[in-house]
Design an enzyme around this catalytic site. Structure first.
Site, PDB file in Angstrom:
ATOM      1  N   ARG A  16       0.815  -1.229   0.000  1.00 57.39           N
ATOM      2  CA  ARG A  16       0.000   0.000   0.000  1.00 57.39           C
ATOM      3  C   ARG A  16       0.846   1.276   0.000  1.00 57.39           C
ATOM      4  O   ARG A  16       0.332   2.364  -0.195  1.00 57.39           O
ATOM      5  CB  ARG A  16      -0.957  -0.018   1.192  1.00 57.39           C
ATOM      6  CG  ARG A  16      -2.189  -0.866   0.937  1.00 57.39           C
ATOM      7  CD  ARG A  16      -3.016  -1.028   2.180  1.00 57.39           C
ATOM      8  NE  ARG A  16      -2.421  -1.983   3.109  1.00 57.39           N
ATOM      9  CZ  ARG A  16      -2.843  -2.172   4.357  1.00 57.39           C
ATOM     10  NH1 ARG A  16      -3.835  -1.437   4.832  1.00 57.39           N
ATOM     11  NH2 ARG A  16      -2.262  -3.051   5.132  1.00 57.39           N
ATOM     12  N   TYR A 101       6.888  -4.740  15.805  1.00 54.51           N
ATOM     13  CA  TYR A 101       6.661  -4.621  14.370  1.00 54.51           C
ATOM     14  C   TYR A 101       7.558  -3.515  13.815  1.00 54.51           C
ATOM     15  O   TYR A 101       7.650  -2.431  14.404  1.00 54.51           O
ATOM     16  CB  TYR A 101       5.207  -4.211  14.078  1.00 54.51           C
ATOM     17  CG  TYR A 101       4.181  -5.306  14.197  1.00 54.51           C
ATOM     18  CD1 TYR A 101       4.480  -6.553  14.756  1.00 54.51           C
ATOM     19  CD2 TYR A 101       2.881  -5.099  13.725  1.00 54.51           C
ATOM     20  CE1 TYR A 101       3.527  -7.538  14.849  1.00 54.51           C
ATOM     21  CE2 TYR A 101       1.918  -6.083  13.810  1.00 54.51           C
ATOM     22  CZ  TYR A 101       2.244  -7.308  14.383  1.00 54.51           C
ATOM     23  OH  TYR A 101       1.295  -8.276  14.477  1.00 54.51           O
ATOM     24  N   ASN A 226       0.902   1.758   7.153  1.00 53.28           N
ATOM     25  CA  ASN A 226       0.695   0.906   5.973  1.00 53.28           C
ATOM     26  C   ASN A 226       0.740   1.687   4.669  1.00 53.28           C
ATOM     27  O   ASN A 226       1.027   1.130   3.625  1.00 53.28           O
ATOM     28  CB  ASN A 226      -0.645   0.177   6.076  1.00 53.28           C
ATOM     29  CG  ASN A 226      -0.646  -0.821   7.218  1.00 53.28           C
ATOM     30  OD1 ASN A 226       0.268  -1.635   7.346  1.00 53.28           O
ATOM     31  ND2 ASN A 226      -1.642  -0.724   8.080  1.00 53.28           N
ATOM     32  N   ARG A 439      47.762  47.299  -3.360  1.00 50.84           N
ATOM     33  CA  ARG A 439      46.704  48.065  -4.011  1.00 50.84           C
ATOM     34  C   ARG A 439      47.319  48.738  -5.229  1.00 50.84           C
ATOM     35  O   ARG A 439      48.358  49.377  -5.134  1.00 50.84           O
ATOM     36  CB  ARG A 439      46.181  49.104  -3.041  1.00 50.84           C
ATOM     37  CG  ARG A 439      44.801  49.563  -3.371  1.00 50.84           C
ATOM     38  CD  ARG A 439      44.297  50.542  -2.373  1.00 50.84           C
ATOM     39  NE  ARG A 439      43.745  49.929  -1.164  1.00 50.84           N
ATOM     40  CZ  ARG A 439      43.454  50.613  -0.059  1.00 50.84           C
ATOM     41  NH1 ARG A 439      43.702  51.899   0.003  1.00 50.84           N
ATOM     42  NH2 ARG A 439      42.940  50.002   0.972  1.00 50.84           N
TER      43      ARG A 439
HETATM   44  C1  UD1 Z   1      -1.597  -7.870  12.456  1.00 50.75           C
HETATM   45  C2  UD1 Z   1      -2.334  -8.716  13.500  1.00 50.75           C
HETATM   46  C3  UD1 Z   1      -3.590  -7.986  13.948  1.00 50.75           C
HETATM   47  C4  UD1 Z   1      -3.223  -6.623  14.471  1.00 50.75           C
HETATM   48  C5  UD1 Z   1      -2.412  -5.843  13.451  1.00 50.75           C
HETATM   49  C6  UD1 Z   1      -1.901  -4.583  14.072  1.00 50.75           C
HETATM   50  C7  UD1 Z   1      -1.895 -11.037  12.938  1.00 50.75           C
HETATM   51  C8  UD1 Z   1      -2.433 -12.257  12.280  1.00 50.75           C
HETATM   52  N1  UD1 Z   1      -2.680  -9.976  12.905  1.00 50.75           N
HETATM   53  O1  UD1 Z   1      -2.446  -7.802  11.332  1.00 50.75           O
HETATM   54  O2  UD1 Z   1      -4.258  -8.722  14.963  1.00 50.75           O
HETATM   55  O3  UD1 Z   1      -4.410  -5.915  14.815  1.00 50.75           O
HETATM   56  O4  UD1 Z   1      -1.293  -6.609  13.006  1.00 50.75           O
HETATM   57  O5  UD1 Z   1      -1.285  -3.774  13.098  1.00 50.75           O
HETATM   58  O6  UD1 Z   1      -0.826 -11.067  13.474  1.00 50.75           O
HETATM   59  N2  UD1 Z   1       5.090  -9.714   8.732  1.00 50.75           N
HETATM   60  C9  UD1 Z   1       6.204 -10.522   8.520  1.00 50.75           C
HETATM   61  N3  UD1 Z   1       6.048 -11.719   7.906  1.00 50.75           N
HETATM   62  C10 UD1 Z   1       4.836 -12.194   7.504  1.00 50.75           C
HETATM   63  C11 UD1 Z   1       3.695 -11.362   7.743  1.00 50.75           C
HETATM   64  C12 UD1 Z   1       3.867 -10.161   8.375  1.00 50.75           C
HETATM   65  O7  UD1 Z   1       7.314 -10.142   8.848  1.00 50.75           O
HETATM   66  O8  UD1 Z   1       4.780 -13.288   6.964  1.00 50.75           O
HETATM   67  C13 UD1 Z   1       5.264  -8.426   9.412  1.00 50.75           C
HETATM   68  C14 UD1 Z   1       4.856  -7.266   8.560  1.00 50.75           C
HETATM   69  O9  UD1 Z   1       5.967  -6.755   7.842  1.00 50.75           O
HETATM   70  C15 UD1 Z   1       4.381  -6.245   9.597  1.00 50.75           C
HETATM   71  C16 UD1 Z   1       3.825  -7.126  10.700  1.00 50.75           C
HETATM   72  O10 UD1 Z   1       4.407  -8.394  10.521  1.00 50.75           O
HETATM   73  O11 UD1 Z   1       5.427  -5.493  10.122  1.00 50.75           O
HETATM   74  C17 UD1 Z   1       2.314  -7.210  10.674  1.00 50.75           C
HETATM   75  O12 UD1 Z   1       1.907  -7.808   9.481  1.00 50.75           O
HETATM   76  P1  UD1 Z   1       0.597  -7.369   8.729  1.00 50.75           P
HETATM   77  O13 UD1 Z   1       0.434  -8.222   7.543  1.00 50.75           O
HETATM   78  O14 UD1 Z   1       0.601  -5.910   8.526  1.00 50.75           O
HETATM   79  O15 UD1 Z   1      -0.493  -7.772   9.808  1.00 50.75           O
HETATM   80  P2  UD1 Z   1      -1.977  -7.287   9.861  1.00 50.75           P
HETATM   81  O16 UD1 Z   1      -2.765  -8.019   8.877  1.00 50.75           O
HETATM   82  O17 UD1 Z   1      -2.032  -5.817   9.832  1.00 50.75           O
HETATM   83 CA    CA Z   2      -0.388  -4.016   9.377  1.00 50.76          CA
END
Ligand code: UD1
Ligand code: CA
Length: 472
Positions: A16, A101, A226, A439
C-alpha cells in the site's frame, strides 16, 4: 532478571506504500521506520535483537548495516506467526520474547518494559488499544469476567466481534519455551491461509495459561504505518511528541506544530525557539539561547545567551556563549565560535575557529582558518584556502583588522594587531602591528569619453554639424 530477546517483524512488502523503497525503510523524521523500532528496542538492553526480513531484504540490511541486530530471513511471508517461528530456534528457553513490528515506530520503551513485566511469571502479555476506528485490526475477545480468550482477525470476525473497540496492536511478550509450544500448534485454516501469531492466545488459554492484556495509555504510540497517509500521520504525532518533550524540558516554542526534532535535543533553561525549525542529530542549546525563524541545526552545540537570527544553517558546529549568528549565516562542519563572536549575514565558516570577541559581520568566507581574539574581519573577506588540489590554512592572530574585500591566499599568516588595507590580496605573512596592503595606484584618465550608443552617436554628429564644432 530473565534475558529478553526482541523479535522485530519486518518481512512484509508494504504494497500500500506504492513505493520502490521497502516499507520499513520509509523515513520517519529522516530515519527509516525500522531504525526507530531498533533504537527503542536497544533502550531495553535486551540480550539480542532479531530482525525478520523478507521483501527488499538486501536493501533493508544495507540501510541498517551498522545496527546491532541479527538478521533472520523469512523467504516466504506465511504470516506473523510464521515470521516469529523463524527466530525461535535462535532463542533460549529461559528468555522472554518481545515481538515488535517494524512498521509500528512510535512505541515507547516504558510501555514495552510494562509488557515484559506482565510476561514475567509465565503469562502471555498482549499490548492492546482502544481505537475509534478498529476496522482492519484483530479484536480482543474477553469473557464476562474480563479475561482474554482469543483474538479475532477482522477478516475472520463476526459482526458482533467487529463492534469491539479494543484491538490487538500485534506487540506481545511471552516466555520463550511456552511461545515455542503455542507456535507449533498454529494452523493456516483462516481467511488469509496464514500462520497467525494471534492464534497463540487461544493456544495459551487452552493450556490454562494466563493472558494479560495491557491497554496502551496513548493510542498514538501503537499506530501502524501501511500507506503514505498513515506515514504522514505518524510523522505529525512524532513531531508533536518531540515538541512536547522540549517544552517539558523548559523550552519556549513559538509554535509546537512548526518544529521538527529529528534526533536528540538538549535544552537549557529559558531557551526560545521560533517557527520552522529543523533540529537534526545531537543538538544542545544552552541557557537562554534564542533561535530565530527558519533554520536548520544539525549535530551542533549553541552556548548560553547566544542569539541565532533568522535563516541560518548550522551543521556540526560549536558556538560559544553570548554569540550572535546570522541572519543568513552558514556554519559548516568544524566551525568553532568562542564566546561573544559575531558572524553576520552571508558569512560562511568551515573548519575554522574564531576566538572570543571576534567579528565577521558581512559577506565573508572563512575556511581552514584559525582566527584569534578580538579580530575584525571586514565585509567581503575571503580565505582562498583551495589551490585546486589542496586546502591550506590561514592564521589571523589576536586583534588583527582585515579591511573589506581582502583575499587571504593561504597558506598565510596575519600577525597580532596587524591591519590589512581594504581590497588587498595577501599571499605572504603580514607582520603584526603594521599596515599591510596591496593596491594598484589610483589613476584618472584625462580626455576619456564613454562609448556612445548608435542613436546617441547620430545625435552627437548632428549637433556637431549644426554648431560646426567637430565631435571630440
Ligand atoms: C496484524 C495482526 C492484527 C493486528 C495488526 C496490528 C496477525 C495475524 N494480525 O495484522 O491482529 O491488529 O497486526 O497492526 O498477526 N510480517 C512478517 N512476515 C509475515 C507477515 C507479516 O514479517 O509473513 C510483518 C509485517 O511486515 C508487519 C507485521 O508483521 O510489520 C504485521 O503484518 P501485517 O500483515 O501488517 O499484519 P496485519 O494483517 O495488519
Ligand atoms: Ca499491518
Amino acid at each position: 532478571m530473565t534475558h529478553v530477546s526482541v523479535v522485530i517483524l519486518a518481512a512484509g512488502q508494504g504494497q500500500r506504500m506504492k513505493s520502490d523503497l521497502p516499507k520499513v525503510l520509509q523515513p520517519l523524521a529522516g530515519r527509516p521506520l525500522l531504525a526507530h523500532v531498533i533504537a527503542t528496542a536497544r533502550n531495553l538492553a535486551p540480550q539480542d535483537i532479531y530482525v525478520v526480513y523478507g521483501h527488499g531484504g538486501a536493501a533493508v540490511q544495507a540501510a541498517l548495516a551498522d545496527a546491532p541486530v541479527k538478521w533472520v530471513p523469512q523467504p516466504e511471508q506465511l504470516g506473523t506467526g510464521h515470521a516469529v517461528m523463524q527466530a525461535m530456534p535462535l532463542i533460549g528457553d529461559d528468555h522472554c520474547v518481545l515481538v515488535l513490528y517494524g512498521d509500528v515506530p512510535l512505541i515507547r520503551a516504558a510501555t514495552l518494559r510494562e509488557l515484559i513485566a506482565n510476561a514475567a511469571g509465565g503469562a502471555l502479555a498482549l499490548l492492546t488499544a482502544n481505537v475509534p476506528d478498529p476496522a482492519g485490526y484483530g479484536r480482543i475477545l474477553r469473557q464476562a469476567d474480563g479475561r482474554v480468550t482469543a483474538i479475532a482477525e477482522h477478516r475472520d470476525a463476526t459482526e458482533d466481534e467487529r463492534r469491539i473497540p479494543e484491538i490487538n496492536t500485534g506487540l506481545l511478550a511471552a516466555p520463550a519455551a511456552r511461545l515455542r509450544g503455542w507456535l507449533s500448534q498454529l494452523r493456516k485454516d483462516n481467511a488469509q491461509s496464514e500462520y497467525y501469531l494471534t492464534d497463540v492466545v487461544a493456544a495459551a488459554v487452552a493450556q490454562g495459561c494466563r493472558v494479560e492484556a495491557l491497554i496502551a495509555a496513548q493510542e498514538a504510540e501503537v499506530r501502524g504505518v501501511n500507506d503514505k497517509a498513515q506515514l504522514a500521520q505518524v510523522e505529525a504525532i512524532y513531531r508533536r511528541m518531540r515538541a512536547h518533550e522540549l517544552m517539558e524540558a523548559g523550552a519556549t516554542l513559538a509554535d509546537p506544530a512548526r518544529i521538527d526534532v529529528r534526533g536528540e535535543v538538549e535544552v537549557g533553561r529559558d531557551v526560545f525557539i521560533d517557527v520552522n525549525a529543523v533540529l537534526i542529530g545531537d543538538v544542545r542549546l544552552g541557557d537562554r539561547a534564542t533561535i530565530g525563524p527558519n533554520y536548520v541545526i544539525r549535530d551542533s552545540t549553541i552556548g548560553a545567551d547566544t542569539e541565532i537570527h533568522a535563516h541560518c544553517v548550522i551543521d556540526r558546529a560549536t558556538v560559544g556563549a553570548r554569540c550572535s549568528v546570522g541572519p543568513f549565516a552558514r556554519l559548516r562542519p568544524g566551525a568553532t565560535l568562542r564566546d561573544r563572536v559575531h558572524v553576520g549575514n552571508f558569512v560562511e565558516v568551515k573548519n575554522s575557529e574564531l576566538g572570543a570577541g571576534s567579528k565577521a559581520n558581512h559577506l565573508t568566507y572563512l575556511g581552514d582558518a584559525r582566527v584569534g581574539k578580538d579580530v575584525n574581519v571586514g565585509a567581503g573577506t575571503i580565505t582562498c584556502n583551495y589551490d585546486g588540489a589542496n586546502k591550506w590554512p590561514t592564521t589571523i592572530e589576536d586583534g588583527a583588522f582585515i579591511g573589506s574585500g581582502s583575499m587571504l591566499v593561504a597558506p598565510v599568516r596575519i600577525g597580532a594587531k596587524a591591519t590589512i588595507g581594504a581590497g588587498s590580496t595577501i599571499a605572504g605573512t603580514a607582520p603584526g602591528g603594521k599596515l599591510t596592503l596591496t593596491r594598484a595606484r589610483q589613476t584618472t584618465v584625462e580626455g576619456w569619453d564613454r562609448p556612445l550608443k548608435a542613436d546617441e552617436q547620430e545625435r552627437a554628429a548632428k549637433i556637431a554639424a549644426a554648431t560646426g564644432k567637430p565631435k571630440t
